[in-house]
Design a protein around this motif. Structure first.
Motif, PDB file in Angstrom:
ATOM      1  N   GLY A  46       7.564 -21.687  62.616  1.00 19.29           N
ATOM      2  CA  GLY A  46       6.183 -21.403  63.017  1.00 19.29           C
ATOM      3  C   GLY A  46       5.159 -22.187  62.574  1.00 19.29           C
ATOM      4  N   CYS A  47       5.487 -22.709  61.317  1.00 21.57           N
ATOM      5  CA  CYS A  47       4.349 -23.586  60.606  1.00 21.57           C
ATOM      6  C   CYS A  47       4.016 -24.872  61.439  1.00 21.57           C
ATOM      7  CB  CYS A  47       4.866 -23.902  59.299  1.00 21.57           C
ATOM      8  SG  CYS A  47       5.000 -22.806  58.020  1.00 21.57           S
ATOM      9  N   ARG A  48       2.660 -25.070  61.318  1.00 15.22           N
ATOM     10  CA  ARG A  48       2.210 -26.211  61.955  1.00 15.22           C
ATOM     11  C   ARG A  48       2.155 -27.326  61.145  1.00 15.22           C
ATOM     12  NH1 ARG A  48      -3.074 -23.802  65.651  1.00 15.22           N
ATOM     13  NH2 ARG A  48      -2.132 -21.798  65.776  1.00 15.22           N
ATOM     14  N   LEU A  49       2.316 -28.538  61.623  1.00 14.40           N
ATOM     15  CA  LEU A  49       2.485 -29.807  60.896  1.00 14.40           C
ATOM     16  C   LEU A  49       1.007 -30.467  60.858  1.00 14.40           C
ATOM     17  CD1 LEU A  49       5.906 -30.837  61.876  1.00 14.40           C
ATOM     18  CD2 LEU A  49       5.200 -29.626  59.998  1.00 14.40           C
ATOM     19  N   TYR A  50       0.342 -30.919  60.095  1.00 14.84           N
ATOM     20  CA  TYR A  50      -0.794 -32.043  59.977  1.00 14.84           C
ATOM     21  C   TYR A  50      -0.525 -33.187  59.229  1.00 14.84           C
ATOM     22  CZ  TYR A  50      -3.311 -27.416  61.399  1.00 14.84           C
ATOM     23  OH  TYR A  50      -3.464 -26.522  62.333  1.00 14.84           O
ATOM     24  N   LEU A  51      -1.323 -34.340  59.256  1.00 17.67           N
ATOM     25  CA  LEU A  51      -1.650 -35.304  58.706  1.00 17.67           C
ATOM     26  C   LEU A  51      -2.816 -35.850  58.367  1.00 17.67           C
ATOM     27  CD1 LEU A  51       0.469 -37.477  57.360  1.00 17.67           C
ATOM     28  CD2 LEU A  51       0.576 -38.783  59.705  1.00 17.67           C
ATOM     29  N   THR A  52      -3.160 -36.159  57.114  1.00 17.61           N
ATOM     30  CA  THR A  52      -4.556 -36.161  57.075  1.00 17.61           C
ATOM     31  C   THR A  52      -5.038 -37.761  57.090  1.00 17.61           C
ATOM     32  OG1 THR A  52      -4.098 -36.476  54.359  1.00 17.61           O
ATOM     33  CG2 THR A  52      -4.465 -34.216  55.300  1.00 17.61           C
ATOM     34  N   LYS A  53      -4.052 -38.668  56.967  1.00 19.30           N
ATOM     35  CA  LYS A  53      -4.304 -40.033  57.261  1.00 19.30           C
ATOM     36  C   LYS A  53      -3.327 -40.635  58.592  1.00 19.30           C
ATOM     37  CE  LYS A  53      -5.390 -41.238  52.527  1.00 19.30           C
ATOM     38  NZ  LYS A  53      -5.105 -42.308  51.634  1.00 19.30           N
ATOM     39  N   THR A 100      -8.171 -44.070  49.443  1.00 22.35           N
ATOM     40  CA  THR A 100      -8.863 -42.676  49.493  1.00 22.35           C
ATOM     41  C   THR A 100      -7.738 -41.666  49.143  1.00 22.35           C
ATOM     42  OG1 THR A 100     -10.024 -43.388  51.621  1.00 22.35           O
ATOM     43  CG2 THR A 100      -9.517 -40.719  51.051  1.00 22.35           C
ATOM     44  N   LEU A 101      -8.604 -40.897  47.833  1.00 20.65           N
ATOM     45  CA  LEU A 101      -7.672 -40.238  47.193  1.00 20.65           C
ATOM     46  C   LEU A 101      -7.335 -38.958  47.694  1.00 20.65           C
ATOM     47  CD1 LEU A 101      -9.040 -40.452  43.517  1.00 20.65           C
ATOM     48  CD2 LEU A 101      -6.963 -41.536  44.433  1.00 20.65           C
ATOM     49  N   ASN A 102      -6.130 -38.364  47.843  1.00 22.47           N
ATOM     50  CA  ASN A 102      -6.145 -36.920  48.736  1.00 22.47           C
ATOM     51  C   ASN A 102      -6.336 -35.787  47.729  1.00 22.47           C
ATOM     52  OD1 ASN A 102      -4.790 -38.358  50.746  1.00 22.47           O
ATOM     53  ND2 ASN A 102      -2.743 -38.710  49.657  1.00 22.47           N
ATOM     54  N   LYS A 103      -7.799 -35.903  47.160  1.00 22.47           N
ATOM     55  CA  LYS A 103      -8.039 -34.812  46.404  1.00 22.47           C
ATOM     56  C   LYS A 103      -7.866 -33.290  46.897  1.00 22.47           C
ATOM     57  CE  LYS A 103     -11.332 -37.333  43.503  1.00 22.47           C
ATOM     58  NZ  LYS A 103     -12.864 -37.495  43.114  1.00 22.47           N
ATOM     59  N   LEU A 104      -7.945 -33.157  48.158  1.00 24.20           N
ATOM     60  CA  LEU A 104      -8.073 -31.860  48.723  1.00 24.20           C
ATOM     61  C   LEU A 104      -6.834 -31.193  48.618  1.00 24.20           C
ATOM     62  CD1 LEU A 104     -10.239 -32.155  51.871  1.00 24.20           C
ATOM     63  CD2 LEU A 104     -10.864 -30.936  50.126  1.00 24.20           C
ATOM     64  N   GLY A 105      -5.710 -31.925  48.394  1.00 27.03           N
ATOM     65  CA  GLY A 105      -4.673 -31.341  47.924  1.00 27.03           C
ATOM     66  C   GLY A 105      -4.685 -30.346  46.937  1.00 27.03           C
ATOM     67  N   GLU A 109      -8.409 -21.362  57.886  1.00 30.32           N
ATOM     68  CA  GLU A 109      -9.093 -21.718  56.731  1.00 30.32           C
ATOM     69  C   GLU A 109      -8.937 -23.187  56.410  1.00 30.32           C
ATOM     70  OE1 GLU A 109      -9.464 -20.613  51.913  1.00 30.32           O
ATOM     71  OE2 GLU A 109      -7.929 -19.569  53.146  1.00 30.32           O
ATOM     72  N   PHE A 110      -7.539 -23.690  56.511  1.00 28.33           N
ATOM     73  CA  PHE A 110      -7.405 -25.206  56.344  1.00 28.33           C
ATOM     74  C   PHE A 110      -7.889 -26.001  57.311  1.00 28.33           C
ATOM     75  CE2 PHE A 110      -4.515 -28.808  57.831  1.00 28.33           C
ATOM     76  CZ  PHE A 110      -4.367 -29.176  56.540  1.00 28.33           C
ATOM     77  N   GLU A 111      -8.392 -25.460  58.634  1.00 30.74           N
ATOM     78  CA  GLU A 111      -8.696 -26.471  59.667  1.00 30.74           C
ATOM     79  C   GLU A 111     -10.256 -26.641  59.437  1.00 30.74           C
ATOM     80  OE1 GLU A 111      -7.654 -25.345  63.700  1.00 30.74           O
ATOM     81  OE2 GLU A 111      -5.786 -26.527  63.296  1.00 30.74           O
ATOM     82  N   SER A 112     -10.789 -25.406  58.827  1.00 31.18           N
ATOM     83  CA  SER A 112     -12.173 -25.260  58.602  1.00 31.18           C
ATOM     84  C   SER A 112     -12.397 -26.467  57.361  1.00 31.18           C
ATOM     85  CB  SER A 112     -12.669 -23.956  58.036  1.00 31.18           C
ATOM     86  OG  SER A 112     -14.087 -23.761  57.453  1.00 31.18           O
ATOM     87  N   LEU A 113     -11.559 -26.367  56.415  1.00 29.44           N
ATOM     88  CA  LEU A 113     -11.888 -27.434  55.323  1.00 29.44           C
ATOM     89  C   LEU A 113     -11.520 -29.172  55.992  1.00 29.44           C
ATOM     90  CD1 LEU A 113      -9.758 -25.639  52.254  1.00 29.44           C
ATOM     91  CD2 LEU A 113     -12.183 -26.345  52.426  1.00 29.44           C
ATOM     92  N   LEU A 114     -10.533 -29.167  56.607  1.00 27.76           N
ATOM     93  CA  LEU A 114     -10.599 -30.291  57.174  1.00 27.76           C
ATOM     94  C   LEU A 114     -12.093 -30.702  58.184  1.00 27.76           C
ATOM     95  CD1 LEU A 114      -7.305 -30.157  59.373  1.00 27.76           C
ATOM     96  CD2 LEU A 114      -7.636 -31.549  57.315  1.00 27.76           C
ATOM     97  N   SER A 141     -15.069 -29.675  57.455  1.00 27.10           N
ATOM     98  CA  SER A 141     -16.128 -29.715  56.556  1.00 27.10           C
ATOM     99  C   SER A 141     -15.965 -30.786  55.656  1.00 27.10           C
ATOM    100  CB  SER A 141     -16.446 -28.341  55.765  1.00 27.10           C
ATOM    101  OG  SER A 141     -15.087 -28.091  54.931  1.00 27.10           O
ATOM    102  N   ASN A 142     -15.126 -31.524  55.623  1.00 30.21           N
ATOM    103  CA  ASN A 142     -14.679 -32.682  54.706  1.00 30.21           C
ATOM    104  C   ASN A 142     -14.734 -33.850  55.687  1.00 30.21           C
ATOM    105  OD1 ASN A 142     -14.398 -32.055  51.886  1.00 30.21           O
ATOM    106  ND2 ASN A 142     -13.383 -30.482  52.669  1.00 30.21           N
ATOM    107  N   LYS A 143     -14.787 -33.655  56.851  1.00 36.58           N
ATOM    108  CA  LYS A 143     -14.771 -34.694  58.034  1.00 36.58           C
ATOM    109  C   LYS A 143     -13.691 -35.575  57.923  1.00 36.58           C
ATOM    110  CE  LYS A 143     -20.011 -35.382  57.451  1.00 36.58           C
ATOM    111  NZ  LYS A 143     -20.951 -36.474  57.026  1.00 36.58           N
ATOM    112  N   ILE A 144     -12.638 -34.933  57.945  1.00 33.38           N
ATOM    113  CA  ILE A 144     -11.086 -35.448  57.970  1.00 33.38           C
ATOM    114  C   ILE A 144     -10.769 -34.931  59.532  1.00 33.38           C
ATOM    115  CG2 ILE A 144      -8.736 -35.387  57.423  1.00 33.38           C
ATOM    116  CD1 ILE A 144      -9.722 -34.438  54.633  1.00 33.38           C
TER     117      ILE A 144
END
Length: 305
Positions: free
Chosen positions: A128-135, A165-170, A273-278, A280-283
């Motif tokens: 059930g986990c969803r998959l996201y890719l940040t770049k 671009t560093l993946n600092k949010l990890g 929470e995850f999508e909110s951080l995406l 707010s960080n304009k990802i």
């Protein structure tokens, strides 16, 4: 203290609630500017620490170069770029280890720290986990286009910006309870990393290809036969575990990324929470697939675009 290999990376449990991450890697140049090369190579190794949810602490440089072809000034330019990216990550590049090599290579050995209970592991994923890719995918294809002299100035700038671009949010995402695992998309491509997660967690995955983030001009370069040789090797390595794909899908999903984004696996409880951080960080990232229980078919099912 015990050493474990978490997502193929050595991690030392320090026994006090924290763990030490130790990563080393090096690369051949993919850009002409040596300072940019130092920054790209450094960013890729530092991002491996962020992909485990860790905080980078220190770095040493690894530089190999043929002395009869490169000058000390060339080496200094590479080191200059590496210091810039290390400074951006908040760490000091302490020193360098140099060797005489047949061709130019450069990388870092980076140590990082993480709370032991926040260490993300591929075996933690659940159905059930969803998959996201940040770049967006396609950096390997752009790099090949550059070698062939086909990359436009606009896309060259885009490639460089993405790789740097560093993946600092990890480091932040590892603290979200619903984030089950993460990994940096590297030379084995998105499919290679997703297969590893599925096999270690005993699950399968579905990818909605039209939702996979890709560089906007990627199809132009695909049409110009800018497929990196390693993408074909990647596909041969895991084609039996993936549903039937078009040539376009193979080239994109198996593209060997350099400085790629994070593949983040998020359970329902952590999505908001995850999508909110995406946001707010304009990802700009949306879910492109999900994990499920195995159904007897291919490990990875790709929904056609």
């Amino acid at each position: 203290m015990n050493t474990v290999f978490n997502n193929n990376t050595p991690v030392l449990d320090l026994g006090n609630g924290t763990a030490l991450i130790s990563i080393a890697n090096f690369f051949k140049p993919i850009v002409d500017d040596l300072s940019d090369f130092g920054r790209i190579a450094g960013a890729s190794v530092i991002n491996s620490v962020y992909a485990l949810g860790g905080k980078p602490l220190s770095a040493r440089a690894i530089l190999g170069w043929p002395a009869d072809q490169f000058s000390l000034e060339d080496a200094n330019q590479i080191m200059k770029g590496a210091r810039v990216i290390c400074s951006e990550a908040g760490i000091i590049l302490s020193d360098q280890h140099q060797i005489n090599a047949a061709e130019l290579v450069f990388g870092l050995a980076v140590n990082g720290l993480i709370n032991s209970d926040e260490l993300v592991q591929h075996s933690n994923a659940i159905s059930g986990c969803r998959l996201y890719l940040t770049k967006p995918l396609g950096l390997g294809i752009l790099a090949t286009a550059k070698v062939k002299g086909l990359l436009t100035p606009e896309d060259s700038d885009l490639m460089l910006k993405s790789m740097l671009t560093l993946n600092k949010l990890g480091q932040t995402w590892s603290q979200i309870k619903g984030v089950k695992t993460m990994t940096e998309v590297t030379s084995i491509g998105l499919l290679g990393h997703l297969i590893d997660i599925c096999e270690k967690s005993g699950l399968s995955a579905v990818i909605d290809f039209k939702s996979v983030p890709t560089i906007h001009s990627i199809m132009y370069y695909v049409s110009k036969n800018c497929c990196p040789p390693d993408s074909l090797k990647n596909w041969k390595n895991y084609k039996d575990k993936v549903s039937l794909l078009t040539e376009k899908q193979k080239q994109i999903l198996a593209d060997p990324e350099i400085g790629g984004g994070l593949l983040v696996v998020v359970a329902d409880e952590g999505v908001d929470e995850f999508e909110s951080l995406l946001s707010s960080n304009k990802i700009s990232a949306r879910s492109f697939g999900w994990l499920r229980e195995p159904n007897g078919g291919e490990l990875i099912q790709v929904i056609p675009d």
